[in-house]
Design a protein around this motif. Sequence first.
Motif, short mmCIF file in Angstrom:
data_model
loop_
_atom_site.label_atom_id
_atom_site.label_comp_id
_atom_site.label_asym_id
_atom_site.label_seq_id
_atom_site.Cartn_x
_atom_site.Cartn_y
_atom_site.Cartn_z
N ILE A 163 0.83 -1.21 0.00
CA ILE A 163 0.00 0.00 0.00
C ILE A 163 0.86 1.25 0.00
O ILE A 163 0.64 2.19 -0.79
N PHE A 164 1.87 1.30 0.85
CA PHE A 164 2.62 2.55 0.99
C PHE A 164 3.65 2.75 -0.12
O PHE A 164 3.96 3.89 -0.47
N ILE A 165 4.16 1.68 -0.69
CA ILE A 165 4.96 1.85 -1.90
C ILE A 165 4.08 2.43 -3.00
O ILE A 165 4.49 3.34 -3.74
N GLY A 166 2.85 1.94 -3.10
CA GLY A 166 1.93 2.46 -4.11
C GLY A 166 1.65 3.94 -3.93
O GLY A 166 1.64 4.70 -4.91
N ILE A 167 1.46 4.38 -2.68
CA ILE A 167 1.22 5.81 -2.43
C ILE A 167 2.46 6.64 -2.81
O ILE A 167 2.35 7.69 -3.43
N HIS A 168 3.63 6.16 -2.46
CA HIS A 168 4.86 6.89 -2.78
C HIS A 168 5.06 7.00 -4.29
O HIS A 168 5.61 8.00 -4.77
N LEU A 359 12.08 2.50 -4.72
CA LEU A 359 11.04 2.23 -3.74
C LEU A 359 10.77 0.74 -3.61
O LEU A 359 10.61 0.22 -2.50
N ILE A 360 10.76 0.03 -4.75
CA ILE A 360 10.34 -1.37 -4.75
C ILE A 360 11.42 -2.32 -4.24
O ILE A 360 11.15 -3.19 -3.38
N VAL A 361 12.65 -2.19 -4.74
CA VAL A 361 13.70 -3.17 -4.41
C VAL A 361 14.02 -3.21 -2.91
O VAL A 361 13.99 -4.28 -2.29
N PRO A 362 14.33 -2.05 -2.26
CA PRO A 362 14.55 -2.12 -0.81
C PRO A 362 13.31 -2.57 -0.06
O PRO A 362 13.41 -3.19 1.01
N GLY A 363 12.12 -2.27 -0.63
CA GLY A 363 10.88 -2.72 0.00
C GLY A 363 10.76 -4.23 0.00
O GLY A 363 10.32 -4.83 0.99
N VAL A 364 11.13 -4.86 -1.10
CA VAL A 364 11.09 -6.33 -1.18
C VAL A 364 12.07 -6.93 -0.17
O VAL A 364 11.75 -7.91 0.53
N ILE A 365 13.26 -6.34 -0.07
CA ILE A 365 14.26 -6.82 0.89
C ILE A 365 13.74 -6.65 2.32
O ILE A 365 13.85 -7.55 3.16
N GLY A 366 13.15 -5.48 2.60
CA GLY A 366 12.60 -5.23 3.92
C GLY A 366 11.48 -6.19 4.27
O GLY A 366 11.40 -6.69 5.40
N PHE A 367 10.61 -6.46 3.29
CA PHE A 367 9.52 -7.41 3.54
C PHE A 367 10.08 -8.79 3.88
O PHE A 367 9.60 -9.46 4.81
N ALA A 368 11.12 -9.23 3.16
CA ALA A 368 11.74 -10.52 3.45
C ALA A 368 12.30 -10.55 4.86
O ALA A 368 12.16 -11.55 5.58
N LEU A 369 12.93 -9.45 5.28
CA LEU A 369 13.48 -9.39 6.64
C LEU A 369 12.36 -9.39 7.69
O LEU A 369 12.51 -9.98 8.76
#
Length: 484
Positions: A163-168, A359-369
Amino acid sequence: MSLVEPSKNSGTGDHHDGVDYHSEDSSYLEKRTLRKGSAGWVLLAGLGVSYVISGDYAGWNNGLAEGGFGGLLIAGVVIAGMYLAMVLGMAELSSALPAAGGGYTFARRALGPWGGFATGTAILIEYAIAPAAIATFIGSYVESLELFGITDGWWVYLAVYAIFIGIHLTGAGEALKAMFVITAIALVGLVIFVISAIGLFDAGNLTDIAPTDAVGASSFLPFGLFGIWAAVPFAIWFFLAVEGVPLAAEEARDPEKNVPRGIIISMLVLLVTAAAVLFLATGAMGAEGLATSGNPLVEALGDGTAAKVVNYIGLAGLVASFFSIMYAYSRQTFALSRAGYLPKTLSVTNSRKAPTLALIVPGVIGFALSLTGEGAMLLNMAVFGAAVSYVLMMISHIVLRRREPDMTRPYRTPGGIATTSFALVIAAAAVIATFLVDPVAALWTLIAFAGFMAYFGLYSRHHLVANSPDEEFAALAEAEEELG
């Protein structure tokens, strides 16, 4: 005007400072521009508060288990002094070098490409990992509030990232305005807490942890003098990430004035909120009970209406920090990528001038963590990255004051290098403290940091973009030095 004439290709054009540069054509930078003038000082101050406000709602109280009220209070005063001194130093640096790279830009000019990338990497580690920790806290809140019938946190982690990646991706102006509204709600929650907790305050609750046999132990310092040291990483959580305001420089109106004003005002607000929750929450519930609480402000208020209101609004506080730190990691990734330190595709912006893959790549890494569910460990990893970046940024301020005394500085740090030298000493101590509290988290972060530096040493230092804004700041300094 570009200091380096752009070429039609991306071939190697220059070698100095142990790195290789080339110039890109105008289309390269046109695909990597942010929207100018999206934020004034009010939104920037809101951004600074938003980065940090989740720390008022949860996390800091675990420091009571390490140092008791006295240990956390003393650590908090010292760390607050460090952050205030650091913010004053960064206000000067951001007024002189307003670019999206923030700390990387400052260190690049002061410490060269290696120092610049090391600083940017430490900041990126902090901002990529902190949202993962906050996502686990958001998941716990949603489960405890029994919202939407969710009982498995990973659905929450996925939802908040998506959701928040989408808003950004809709653009900085829209994202910052949404963040400001969420932050305002979270501040209202703190006001409700303060008003409600005043009537429950009992000074005796501050020192209800029984003293141990540690050196210097007392009712005020139940874990002795060492407890002050051990409480430092938790005191940092009161202010962690406020230094990210300069990352908005390229999207701010009149950044030379508004960025310093925004970061200083946000720091002053955070000093007030930190003192309020430390004294009132501990005084209402007691240090011993609060030390292990996962929801300290709510539990300090008991079971009344105010507690329920603060409980729901606390979710807004966590969301505000998650949302704004996501903005910070994208801008740090964008700046490092645009200059060639990280893969260049990460800095391409969409039609709304938002850096899509940053926005997306660090977000995917963060989600995995976040799927590890280890919120406390992730928090300590973020603190380690932050403390390392603070050391490097304060060194940068001192170096630039010494080496470039005539640099244009629309804002100057009160006390000059004496102020930032104090912040430097405390930041160095904080790095050591993270190893004492959670050596595993610090070691994993150090390994990640070393991996980034190896990538730079083996590959990206041979592919830097000379006409990127951050590198041009450094080139200007070198040209002025040669003329001098």
